[in-house]
Design a protein around this motif. Structure first.
Motif, PDB file in Angstrom:
ATOM      1  N   ILE A 130      -3.347  12.842 -10.079  1.00 44.89           N
ATOM      2  CA  ILE A 130      -3.821  12.392  -8.753  1.00 44.89           C
ATOM      3  C   ILE A 130      -4.085  10.983  -8.964  1.00 44.89           C
ATOM      4  O   ILE A 130      -5.083  10.730  -9.648  1.00 44.89           O
ATOM      5  CB  ILE A 130      -4.719  13.183  -8.180  1.00 44.89           C
ATOM      6  N   ASP A 131      -3.449   9.911  -8.241  1.00 49.80           N
ATOM      7  CA  ASP A 131      -3.736   8.760  -8.218  1.00 49.80           C
ATOM      8  C   ASP A 131      -4.373   8.319  -6.856  1.00 49.80           C
ATOM      9  O   ASP A 131      -3.704   8.432  -5.817  1.00 49.80           O
ATOM     10  CB  ASP A 131      -2.747   7.602  -8.561  1.00 49.80           C
ATOM     11  N   VAL A 132      -5.546   7.974  -6.778  1.00 51.24           N
ATOM     12  CA  VAL A 132      -6.338   7.865  -5.442  1.00 51.24           C
ATOM     13  C   VAL A 132      -6.500   6.231  -5.036  1.00 51.24           C
ATOM     14  O   VAL A 132      -6.984   5.528  -5.824  1.00 51.24           O
ATOM     15  CB  VAL A 132      -7.866   8.550  -5.496  1.00 51.24           C
ATOM     16  N   ASN A 133      -5.941   5.937  -4.353  1.00 51.57           N
ATOM     17  CA  ASN A 133      -5.783   4.519  -3.785  1.00 51.57           C
ATOM     18  C   ASN A 133      -5.757   4.397  -2.221  1.00 51.57           C
ATOM     19  O   ASN A 133      -5.255   4.928  -1.547  1.00 51.57           O
ATOM     20  CB  ASN A 133      -4.535   3.932  -4.346  1.00 51.57           C
ATOM     21  N   ASP A 134      -6.523   3.550  -1.615  1.00 46.73           N
ATOM     22  CA  ASP A 134      -6.621   3.298  -0.154  1.00 46.73           C
ATOM     23  C   ASP A 134      -5.712   2.326   0.465  1.00 46.73           C
ATOM     24  O   ASP A 134      -5.850   1.684   1.204  1.00 46.73           O
ATOM     25  CB  ASP A 134      -8.042   3.083   0.131  1.00 46.73           C
ATOM     26  N   HIS A 135      -4.763   2.018  -0.441  1.00 42.82           N
ATOM     27  CA  HIS A 135      -3.695   1.168  -0.196  1.00 42.82           C
ATOM     28  C   HIS A 135      -2.396   1.743  -0.714  1.00 42.82           C
ATOM     29  O   HIS A 135      -2.289   2.373  -1.613  1.00 42.82           O
ATOM     30  CB  HIS A 135      -3.795  -0.399  -0.338  1.00 42.82           C
ATOM     31  N   ASN A 136      -1.234   1.673  -0.054  1.00 42.17           N
ATOM     32  CA  ASN A 136       0.139   2.004  -0.442  1.00 42.17           C
ATOM     33  C   ASN A 136       0.400   1.396  -1.927  1.00 42.17           C
ATOM     34  O   ASN A 136       0.700   0.147  -1.818  1.00 42.17           O
ATOM     35  CB  ASN A 136       1.258   1.895   0.301  1.00 42.17           C
ATOM     36  N   ILE A 137       0.655   1.978  -2.810  1.00 42.27           N
ATOM     37  CA  ILE A 137       0.941   1.523  -4.212  1.00 42.27           C
ATOM     38  C   ILE A 137       2.508   1.806  -4.401  1.00 42.27           C
ATOM     39  O   ILE A 137       3.268   2.403  -3.594  1.00 42.27           O
ATOM     40  CB  ILE A 137       0.400   2.163  -5.415  1.00 42.27           C
ATOM     41  N   ASP A 138       3.195   0.850  -5.237  1.00 41.05           N
ATOM     42  CA  ASP A 138       4.467   0.724  -5.674  1.00 41.05           C
ATOM     43  C   ASP A 138       4.684   2.105  -6.632  1.00 41.05           C
ATOM     44  O   ASP A 138       4.137   2.110  -7.597  1.00 41.05           O
ATOM     45  CB  ASP A 138       4.935  -0.472  -6.253  1.00 41.05           C
TER      46      ASP A 138
END
Length: 313
Positions: A130-138
């Motif tokens: 699970i990759d948690v990021n608060d912006h949309n990653i590529d």
């Protein structure tokens, strides 16, 4: 000059089948070739190797000493190629290997992790990252298979999951200290806390029960790409925040935050899944998408429409 592997590897397969079937004609039928073509491939292979592999008579074929040695290696390589194909097919068809999923911190903790509980238990051979990021990653750049996102609308190739209403809210202390907000036209006079990584102005659309619409372009005093930080800023009395209702429902119920313009509704957001696979996704993607769809249907049963991807929340 070295022989090109592309020249001799297919011929190694042909040679193996000739040895195993004992005749050019039988190998030709199995491989969809003519007997003369098979003979030519074997002759070309012997020329590449500089040695004779097969003794040919009108009645039978027999291996030379070099042919015996070469066939042992050919057989091993053909078996390895078959194993590689079977493994690749199983990774595509079965729930094996690794599944990488991206989500914002809120969506990961509030939706993704609870939704995956049964899925993880049911698929012990599948590794989940699970990759948690608060912006949309590529997705391609980060090698992510699937992303759980929230936006104003979902894209043509995305999988719509549920509609998520948003609210304008502020702390009672902020509302007491500033001019009252009775109509949408009062909003530009206030401080705003918006989810926007770039700090740009934000379009806000509202509709009341009578069907009246108001559309405003507002510039936030504080912007962030982390919704929980905006919630904290709202609780501290720094302005009016636009947040998903599910993120602040406990604060609204407890009176720590109040809905601004309760007779007006904001455009709803929607949760959706997006993937880097456009055609023939692996079975692990198909099964996970179906599982998440079922989870969201049970948690948000009301239907809603979707269209093209927009701002994440």
């Amino acid at each position: 000059m070295k022989n090109n592997a592309m020249d001799y590897l297919p011929r190694m397969v042909i040679f193996s089948r000739v040895v195993e079937l004992g005749a050019f004609s039988k190998a030709a039928r199995e491989l969809g070739l003519t007997s003369s073509s098979v003979s030519q491939h074997i002759s070309a292979l012997e020329a590449m190797l500089g040695t004779t592999l097969l003794h040919r008579t009108t009645r039978k074929l027999s291996l030379t000493e070099a042919g015996h040695s070469f066939y042992a290696n050919c057989s091993r390589i053909v078996d390895l190629a078959s194993e590689a194909r079977q493994l690749t097919e199983s990774l595509h068809k079965e729930l094996l290997g690794e599944l990488r999923i991206a989500a914002s911190s809120f969506m990961a903790s509030e939706y993704l992790v609870p939704a995956l509980d049964d899925f993880i238990r049911a698929n012990p051979k599948l590794r989940i990252s699970i990759d948690v990021n608060d912006h949309n990653i590529d997705l391609m750049d980060k090698s992510v298979d699937l992303a759980l996102r929230v936006g104003k609308t979902s894209g043509e190739n995305d999988v719509y999951l549920a509609s998520l209403p948003a609210v304008l809210c502020a702390s009672p202390a902020y509302l007491r200290a500033h001019a009252p907000i009775r109509h949408p036209e009062d909003l530009p006079q206030h401080d705003f806390l918006f989810f926007t990584p770039h700090g740009s102005s934000v379009e806000v659309s509202l509709r009341n029960r009578g069907g009246q619409c108001a559309q405003l372009r507002l510039t936030p005093r504080v912007s962030a790409n982390h919704a929980r930080s905006l919630r904290r800023l709202a609780l501290q009395g720094h302005g009016v925040a636009r947040l998903l209702a599910c993120k602040v429902q406990e604060d609204l119920d407890a009176g720590r935050l109040e809905v601004v313009l309760p007779d007006w509704e904001l455009d709803v957001y929607c949760a959706f899944l997006t993937t880097k696979y456009r055609e023939s996704p692996p079975q692990k993607i198909v099964k996970c998408v179906a599982h998440l769809e079922d989870y969201f249907r049970r948690r948000h049963p009301a239907p809603a429409s979707s269209a093209s991807a927009a701002d994440p929340a």
